[in-house]
Structure formats: C-alpha cells, structure tokens
Motif scaffolding. Structure first.
Motif, short mmCIF file in Angstrom:
data_model
loop_
_atom_site.label_atom_id
_atom_site.label_comp_id
_atom_site.label_asym_id
_atom_site.label_seq_id
_atom_site.Cartn_x
_atom_site.Cartn_y
_atom_site.Cartn_z
N SER A 103 -9.14 8.05 14.57
CA SER A 103 -7.75 7.59 14.75
C SER A 103 -7.37 7.52 16.22
O SER A 103 -7.61 6.53 16.89
CB SER A 103 -6.80 8.51 13.98
N TYR A 104 -6.80 8.61 16.74
CA TYR A 104 -6.25 8.59 18.09
C TYR A 104 -7.33 8.39 19.15
O TYR A 104 -8.36 9.06 19.15
CB TYR A 104 -5.49 9.89 18.39
N LYS A 105 -7.08 7.44 20.05
CA LYS A 105 -7.96 7.22 21.19
C LYS A 105 -7.14 7.34 22.47
O LYS A 105 -6.03 6.80 22.56
CB LYS A 105 -8.59 5.83 21.13
N PRO A 106 -7.65 8.02 23.47
CA PRO A 106 -6.91 8.17 24.74
C PRO A 106 -6.89 6.86 25.52
O PRO A 106 -7.53 5.89 25.16
CB PRO A 106 -7.71 9.25 25.47
N TYR A 107 -6.14 6.87 26.60
CA TYR A 107 -6.03 5.71 27.49
C TYR A 107 -6.72 6.02 28.82
O TYR A 107 -6.88 7.18 29.20
CB TYR A 107 -4.56 5.38 27.76
N THR A 108 -7.08 4.97 29.52
CA THR A 108 -7.55 5.12 30.90
C THR A 108 -6.42 4.66 31.83
O THR A 108 -5.60 3.79 31.46
CB THR A 108 -8.82 4.30 31.17
N GLY A 109 -6.38 5.25 33.01
CA GLY A 109 -5.33 4.89 33.97
C GLY A 109 -5.74 5.20 35.38
O GLY A 109 -6.92 5.47 35.66
N ARG A 110 -4.77 5.16 36.28
CA ARG A 110 -5.03 5.45 37.68
C ARG A 110 -3.84 6.23 38.23
O ARG A 110 -2.68 5.80 38.08
CB ARG A 110 -5.24 4.16 38.49
N ILE A 111 -4.12 7.41 38.82
CA ILE A 111 -3.06 8.25 39.36
C ILE A 111 -2.25 7.48 40.40
O ILE A 111 -2.81 6.79 41.26
CB ILE A 111 -3.66 9.54 39.98
N GLY A 112 -0.92 7.62 40.32
CA GLY A 112 -0.04 6.95 41.27
C GLY A 112 0.39 5.56 40.84
O GLY A 112 1.10 4.87 41.58
#
Length: 325
Positions: free
Chosen positions: A74-83
């Motif tokens: 079910s739940y999948k995390p996200y990718t991102g970039r600090i700031g």
C-alpha cells in the motif's frame, strides 16, 4: 544503527515430524528458479540475494546468507530535496529486506529483527511455500526458538503463574491461521473490533490473581494456552508473563514476544544499510561470540527422520500481478 539478531533452530518437517534434510538444499533449489517463480504473492516475498558460499571449508560450505525482499502493498514514500517543495511519488515497488544467516552444522538460522521487514515465522512460511502440501506427503519449515534461561520452557516447569498480559495491536489484521472460532480467538477478535470503534490502536488483556485470591490461576491451564498460540503473530504487540522461575528461583517477569529468544546486537553506531554488509556482520558476530546456541540442535537430533528433499514447487506470477508491478 544497531540491529537485533534472533536465533532459532530450523527444520524441514514431513507430516509433522522433523527430518534431517539440510535447509541449505532447499535454499539452493529456490535460488535456481526464475525470478517470477521465487515470488510468493500471498505475502509479497521473494529471495533476492544469496551470498558467496565458502566451498573451501567443508563445515562453512553448509552455511547460507540470504536477503528476502518484502514488497510494500500500500503506502509508498516520496522522494524529495531538502530546501524545496519537491515531492515525487515512487512508481516502482518498494522493498523492505530481511537478512538471514543459516548455519548448517548446528541447524540454526540467525534472523535480523526489524519492524518493517518480515518476521522470522514469515521467512519460514516463505521457504515452506515451495514444498509439497499433499495429505500424506505434507512438508513444512518450522522454527524452534533458542531460549535464554527464562522463557516458555522455564514457564512450563513453573508451579505458580501470577499473571499473563496480552497487548493486542489493533491496527493489524488477524492472520488466516488465527483460530477465531476458539473462545480465546473470538475474545481477541471482539476486543480488537471494540477498540477500533473507539479509535484505539492497542488493547490490553490481562489474566491475574485478584486481591481476594479466592481462586488462584491454574498454572498448567495458562501454559496450555501459551503453547497453543502463535506468539510471533503480528496481532500480539507483547505477551508478558509473571511467574516463579524454577531456573532462577526468583519471581520473573518476561515478555515472550522475542524477549526470551537468544539474540545478539550488531552494528552499534553503524548506519550502513546494504544487505551484503549486514549479512557479513551477522556472520562475524556469530563467530566472535563463540557461536551462540550452537549446541541447541542436540535436543532434537535423536528424533530426526531420514528423508530426501522433495521436488520443490515454483510459484506462478499471474498476468494481473505482473501488469500491476
């Protein structure tokens, strides 16, 4: 980040009786399958890695290091970039690894315990899923906990049990093998449902001697209850027992949820996450700690039946599953 390693003896059974079939023979056969044939859809598990086999040393050649992948449903995390406000969904399947080190000579398995990967019994169920399940030829994989001085074996010998307390994780679904038709199973199910109605995540059920003590807990009745339960089921957050220990001569309070199982701690202060590195550390710890629990297999050795590994049964991955992968 430190990691906890739990120790069990592991056996292939035929019609409920332990055999002398070595576990490495089953692992080797599974690893030779195609990737899709290794995937067990029921629990979303697959054997993704088999470590180097030390063929130069006869004893070590029986050992196996594997990483079993558990795919999130079910739940999948996200990718991102600090700031930044970037948050990209992960489209590929997300994997949680459980690392296992098998010691062939002493019929042991060392399992990495973590909250997001597979539980030890789930690893055994995965290996078992490749074995025949015919009425007269029923094969299984079973784990026998290697206990510390206090644990279920010690409790069995106690003449006095003061209390037993179950903490129920209400966020977990009841496993299909949980017998809800039994009195206790029905009690657990109704407790879980009632607490969910109030938004509670944890429920506690406690049996104990009250202050009046008109009737004292019948120790052996509780022992029978404990032995019939799959304590490693995820529905149980903890199973705490307070009793007089015949081993220590003291009043003990133990949590049977992994707490009575022989364990080691590895990688304290080490944040590495690679499964190959973790498996190497598991093996190093086992050897430097003088092979903990290595004689525990002797308790079953005389009762083993001679057998040969049956032909394993590959899994089939449906087209619907492949399309959704």
């Amino acid at each position: 980040m430190s990691r906890t390693i739990l120790y069990y003896n592991i056996y292939l059974t035929r019609n409920g009786r332990k055999t002398n079939v070595p576990i490495h023979s089953l692992i080797d056969e599974i690893y030779l399958l195609d990737d899709s044939e290794k995937f067990w859809n029921q629990k979303k598990l697959s054997l993704l890695y088999l470590g180097h086999i030390d063929v130069e040393h006869p004893i070590n050649s029986l050992n196996r290091s594997i990483a079993v992948a558990k795919y999130r449903e079910s739940y999948k995390p996200y990718t991102g970039r600090i700031g930044t406000n970037i948050a990209n969904p992960i489209n590929d399947d997300v994997i949680e690894f459980t690392n296992c080190f098998f010691i062939g000579q002493s019929r042991q398995i060392a399992v990495e315990y973590n909250h997001i990967g597979s539980r030890p019994n789930e690893i055994a169920d995965y290996l078992s899923s490749f074995l025949p399940k015919e009425p007269e030829n029923y094969w299984d994989v079973v784990l026998e906990p290697i206990e510390t001085n206090v644990g279920l074996t010690d409790i069995r010998g106690s003449n006095k049990i003061y209390s037993i307390e179950f903490s129920i994780d209400c966020s977990r679904e009841l496993d299909n093998t949980f017998e809800t038709e039994s009195f206790f199973g029905s009690f657990i199910d109704k407790t879980r449902e009632s607490h969910q109605a109030f938004g509670a995540n944890v429920a506690t059920i406690r049996f104990g001697n009250g202050r009046k003590r008109i009737d004292v807990i019948e120790a052996q009745q509780l022992v029978r209850l404990l032995t019939q339960l799959n304590i490693e089921d995820e529905i149980f957050a903890s199973v705490k027992v307070e009793y007089d220990s015949p081993n220590t001569g003291r009043r003990e309070r133990v949590d049977l949820k992994n707490q009575n199982i022989l364990k080691s701690i590895i990688m304290e202060g080490d944040n590495a996450t690679g499964y190959e590195y973790i498996l190497d550390q598991m093996e190093v710890k086992y050897n430097t700690d003088n092979r903990p629990g290595s004689n525990s297999y002797l308790r079953f050795e005389e009762d083993l039946e001679h057998a040969q590994l049956p032909e394993i049964i590959p899994h089939t991955l449906s087209l619907a599953t492949e399309a959704g992968a």
